[in-house]
Scaffold this active site. Structure first.
Site, mmCIF file in Angstrom:
data_model
loop_
_atom_site.group_PDB
_atom_site.id
_atom_site.type_symbol
_atom_site.label_atom_id
_atom_site.label_comp_id
_atom_site.label_asym_id
_atom_site.label_seq_id
_atom_site.Cartn_x
_atom_site.Cartn_y
_atom_site.Cartn_z
ATOM 1 C CD GLU A 21 -3.418 -2.934 0.154
ATOM 2 O OE1 GLU A 21 -3.634 -3.126 -0.978
ATOM 3 O OE2 GLU A 21 -4.145 -3.633 1.166
ATOM 4 C CD GLU B 213 -2.249 -7.129 -4.200
ATOM 5 O OE1 GLU B 213 -1.760 -6.272 -3.428
ATOM 6 O OE2 GLU B 213 -3.425 -7.348 -4.428
#
Length: 277
Positions: A104, A241
Site C-alpha cells: 500500500e 481507499e
C-alpha cells in the site's frame, strides 16, 4: 543689404518645416498610442485568462501518501501511541499489500506523485506530507498538523484497503463530528463531506470503478471518528481507499500503471470540482 534680406527669406522656410513636421508627427503618434493601447490586454483580461488556463491558481492542496515504505523497518517507533484528541493511537501502521507483495505504501506514493503533477498543472500549490525521505511516518498527529499549518483548501489522504477477497470497490472516509482535547471537527465536517462526495463522483468516472460493495451501503462514503488524521484536522480533509488490495481483481488494477494514472486523475478531478464549487 543682401545679408539683411537673407534672414527673412530663410526664416519662414524654417518655420514652415518645423510646423509641417509637427503636424505630420501628431496624428502618427496618436495612432501608434491607440494601437498600443488596443494591443495591450487589461489586467482584468490577463487575470481571467490565467484563471481559465490555471483554474487552481492560488489554491493550496495537501496530498498525504498513506503510510511510508520504511514503516516495516521501524515497528517500535510506529507502535508508539500519540494523542488524537479523543484517545491515543499508534503513530502509524505499515499498511496492507496485495497477495503478491505490492505494498500500500508503494501504491500511495506513486499515485500521490501523479496527483501532485496533475494539480500543479492546474496552478495549485501542492504540499506532500512526506515523500519517503524520512525513515518512517510521519505520525498521524503530525500528518494533521502539516495540513493545518499549510492552511490547505483541501487535504486528501491516499490509501488502499485490506479487506477480504470478494470485497471490491473504493470508498471515501469522512470525519465524524468529534470534540475532545485537541480534536474539534465541527467546522470541517460539512466541507469535508462536500469534498468526499465530489471525489466519489469523479473517481468513479475516471477509473470505471464502483463504490465499495462492503462498506458505505453503496454510497462510497464512510464516516469515522477514530482516525487521528481526521480528528486533528482544522481544514477540509478526507481519506480515499482506492480499492481492496486483498481482492485479486482490485489488486490487478493497483499494479497497472495506466489505472494508477486514472486513479490520480479521478482524485484531481474531485478536488477541482470541490474547489470550483
Amino acid at each position: 543689404m543682401l545679408l539683411a534680406l537673407a534672414v527673412p527669406l530663410t526664416l519662414p522656410l524654417a518655420l514652415t518645416a518645423c510646423g509641417g513636421a509637427a503636424e505630420s508627427a501628431g496624428p502618427q503618434s496618436a495612432r501608434a498610442a491607440d494601437a498600443k493601447a488596443t494591443a495591450a490586454p487589461s489586467p482584468a483580461a490577463t487575470s481571467a485568462a490565467t484563471s481559465a488556463a490555471l483554474p487552481l491558481a492560488g489554491r493550496t492542496i495537501v496530498v498525504d501518501p498513506g503510510h511510508n515504505p520504511g514503516n516495516f523497518r521501524h515497528s517500535t517507533e510506529i507502535n508508539e501511541k500519540v494523542d488524537i484528541g479523543t484517545t491515543r493511537k499508534e503513530c502509524d501502521t505499515t499498511g496492507t499489500s496485495t497477495n503478491h507483495g505490492y505494498t500500500e505504501a508503494a501504491y500511495t506514493l506513486d499515485v500521490s506523485h501523479r496527483l501532485r503533477d496533475l494539480l500543479k498543472k492546474q496552478g495549485a500549490k501542492v504540499v506532500l506530507v512526506h515523500d519517503a525521505e524520512r525513515p518512517y511516518g510521519p505520525c498521524i498527529d503530525e500528518r494533521a498538523r502539516i495540513g493545518n499549518a499549510a492552511r490547505a483548501d483541501a487535504v486528501v489522504s491516499v490509501h488502499a484497503d485490506g479487506s477480504a477477497a470478494g470485497n471490491r470497490g473504493f470508498h471515501v472516509i469522512l470525519p465524524a463530528k468529534v470534540k475532545g482535547g485537541a480534536a474539534d471537527t465541527s467546522k470541517i465536517v460539512g466541507p469535508s463531506r462536500t469534498l468526499g462526495e465530489a471525489l466519489v463522483t469523479q473517481f468513479a468516472r475516471a477509473t470505471g470503478s464502483r463504490p465499495a460493495n462492503y462498506i458505505g451501503s453503496g454510497t462510497g462514503l464512510d464516516v469515522r471518528d477514530d482516525l487521528g488524521g481526521l480528528n486533528l484536522s482544522t481544514v477540509p480533509k478526507v481519506f480515499i481507499e482506492c480499492g481492496n488490495m486483498r481482492d485479486p481483481k482490485d489488486a490487478t488494477l493497483f499494479t497497472d500503471a495506466a489505472w494508477r494514472q486514472k486513479a490520480a486523475q479521478g482524485i484531481a478531478n474531485g478536488i477541482a470540482a470541490y474547489l470550483k464549487g
